[in-house]
Design an enzyme around this catalytic site. Structure first.
Site, mmCIF file in Angstrom:
data_model
loop_
_atom_site.group_PDB
_atom_site.id
_atom_site.type_symbol
_atom_site.label_atom_id
_atom_site.label_comp_id
_atom_site.label_asym_id
_atom_site.label_seq_id
_atom_site.Cartn_x
_atom_site.Cartn_y
_atom_site.Cartn_z
ATOM 1 N N ARG A 88 0.824 -1.214 0.000
ATOM 2 C CA ARG A 88 0.000 0.000 0.000
ATOM 3 C C ARG A 88 0.862 1.270 0.000
ATOM 4 O O ARG A 88 0.339 2.356 -0.112
ATOM 5 C CB ARG A 88 -0.810 0.050 1.274
ATOM 6 C CG ARG A 88 -2.245 -0.393 1.408
ATOM 7 C CD ARG A 88 -3.211 -0.106 0.354
ATOM 8 N NE ARG A 88 -4.538 0.151 0.873
ATOM 9 C CZ ARG A 88 -5.451 -0.777 1.097
ATOM 10 N NH1 ARG A 88 -5.201 -2.042 0.869
ATOM 11 N NH2 ARG A 88 -6.639 -0.421 1.541
ATOM 12 N N ARG A 171 -9.799 7.372 2.917
ATOM 13 C CA ARG A 171 -9.196 6.218 2.223
ATOM 14 C C ARG A 171 -8.715 6.607 0.827
ATOM 15 O O ARG A 171 -7.650 6.177 0.394
ATOM 16 C CB ARG A 171 -10.200 5.056 2.159
ATOM 17 C CG ARG A 171 -10.394 4.406 3.528
ATOM 18 C CD ARG A 171 -11.592 3.481 3.564
ATOM 19 N NE ARG A 171 -11.481 2.364 2.661
ATOM 20 C CZ ARG A 171 -12.533 1.673 2.184
ATOM 21 N NH1 ARG A 171 -13.768 2.024 2.539
ATOM 22 N NH2 ARG A 171 -12.349 0.668 1.389
HETATM 23 P P1 AMP Z 1 -9.114 -2.879 1.911
HETATM 24 O O1 AMP Z 1 -10.104 -3.966 2.174
HETATM 25 O O2 AMP Z 1 -7.914 -3.358 1.120
HETATM 26 O O3 AMP Z 1 -9.738 -1.644 1.339
HETATM 27 O O4 AMP Z 1 -8.518 -2.462 3.349
HETATM 28 C C1 AMP Z 1 -9.332 -1.951 4.377
HETATM 29 C C2 AMP Z 1 -8.470 -1.236 5.410
HETATM 30 O O5 AMP Z 1 -7.509 -2.151 5.957
HETATM 31 C C3 AMP Z 1 -7.627 -0.084 4.849
HETATM 32 O O6 AMP Z 1 -8.352 1.134 4.792
HETATM 33 C C4 AMP Z 1 -6.490 -0.028 5.868
HETATM 34 O O7 AMP Z 1 -6.919 0.572 7.079
HETATM 35 C C5 AMP Z 1 -6.264 -1.500 6.172
HETATM 36 N N1 AMP Z 1 -5.271 -2.108 5.259
HETATM 37 C C6 AMP Z 1 -5.495 -3.055 4.301
HETATM 38 N N2 AMP Z 1 -4.354 -3.384 3.676
HETATM 39 C C7 AMP Z 1 -3.375 -2.619 4.227
HETATM 40 C C8 AMP Z 1 -1.982 -2.486 3.997
HETATM 41 N N3 AMP Z 1 -1.342 -3.193 3.054
HETATM 42 N N4 AMP Z 1 -1.297 -1.598 4.777
HETATM 43 C C9 AMP Z 1 -1.910 -0.885 5.734
HETATM 44 N N5 AMP Z 1 -3.232 -0.954 5.997
HETATM 45 C C10 AMP Z 1 -3.962 -1.808 5.247
#
Ligand code: AMP
Length: 217
Positions: A88, A171
């Site tokens: 990320r 986000r």
């Molecule tokens: P996602 O389902 O990929 O949109 O992730 C949901 C939330 O999980 C994000 O808004 C972050 O808070 C956290 N998250 C997911 N992947 C990561 C990552 N690689 N690094 C840091 N936080 C993450």
């Protein structure tokens, strides 16, 4: 095949990853899913992560990297995997490169699913996910036949707690500031393929598969 799926929240990474699992028989590794499972289990890791997730911020690199290292050590990753939502930011991408060099498992490439920001907002607020099988719906563009119920398994459809307009703003900002630089990072290594992420899901999937075929060529 080891690939990274890049794209903003709502770009359809999760949906395309599901289809890639079926086609290539390799697992999707989603740090978002792993973190949500940790939150649901009430583990210490989950408790630490929840605050960041609810605020639409990134969870600390240390926490995510530990989780990824453990996941990549599992047996089902031997023939490859699709990384969804990881890396990320640049430090995570560099840490991943170091880890994969150590494991002698270099990445084949990264696919960017490109979607305009105004489309993303509508996609995210309309998103619903089945709490049993993970099938993703959108109440505007691909609704279930029965409201709140999964067509595949009759499971209950959930609205993710961080899919609200307030959190989405953070986000998307985090994506722009921290994740977008990865496009350059992988481009410079000639590892990036970019595809348009709008239109029919099957058409997008075809673009993803064509991009995968071109990786390394
Ligand atoms: P996602 O389902 O990929 O949109 O992730 C949901 C939330 O999980 C994000 O808004 C972050 O808070 C956290 N998250 C997911 N992947 C990561 C990552 N690689 N690094 C840091 N936080 C993450």
């Amino acid at each position: 095949m080891r690939i990274v799926l890049l794209g903003a929240p709502g770009s359809g990474k999760g949906t395309q990853a599901q289809k890639l699992i079926n086609k290539y028989g390799i697992p999707q590794i989603s740090t978002g899913d792993l973190l949500r499972a940790a939150v649901a289990s009430g583990s210490t890791l989950g408790k630490q992560a929840k605050e960041f997730m609810d605020a639409g911020q990134l969870v600390t690199d240390e926490l995510v990297l530990g989780m990824i290292e453990e996941r990549l050590a599992e047996d089902d990753t031997k023939n490859g995997y699709i990384l969804d939502g990881f890396p990320r930011n640049i430090p995570q991408a560099e840490a991943l490169d170091r880890l994969l060099t150590k494991l002698k498992q270099p990445l084949d490439g990264a696919i960017l699913i490109d979607v305009d920001f105004d489309v993303l907002l509508k996609r995210i607020t309309g998103r619903r996910t089945c709490d049993s099988c993970g099938q993703v719906y959108n109440i505007y563009s691909s609704p279930p036949s029965k409201e709140g119920e999964c067509d595949k398994c009759d499971g209950v459809l959930q609205h993710r707690s961080d899919d609200n307009e307030e959190t989405i703003g953070s986000r998307l900002k985090v994506y722009e500031e921290q994740t977008c630089p990865l496009v350059d990072y992988y481009s410079k290594q000639s590892m990036l393929r970019k595809i348009k992420g709008i239109g029919d899901i099957e058409d997008i999937f075809k673009r993803v598969c064509d991009a995968i075929d071109l990786l390394g060529k």
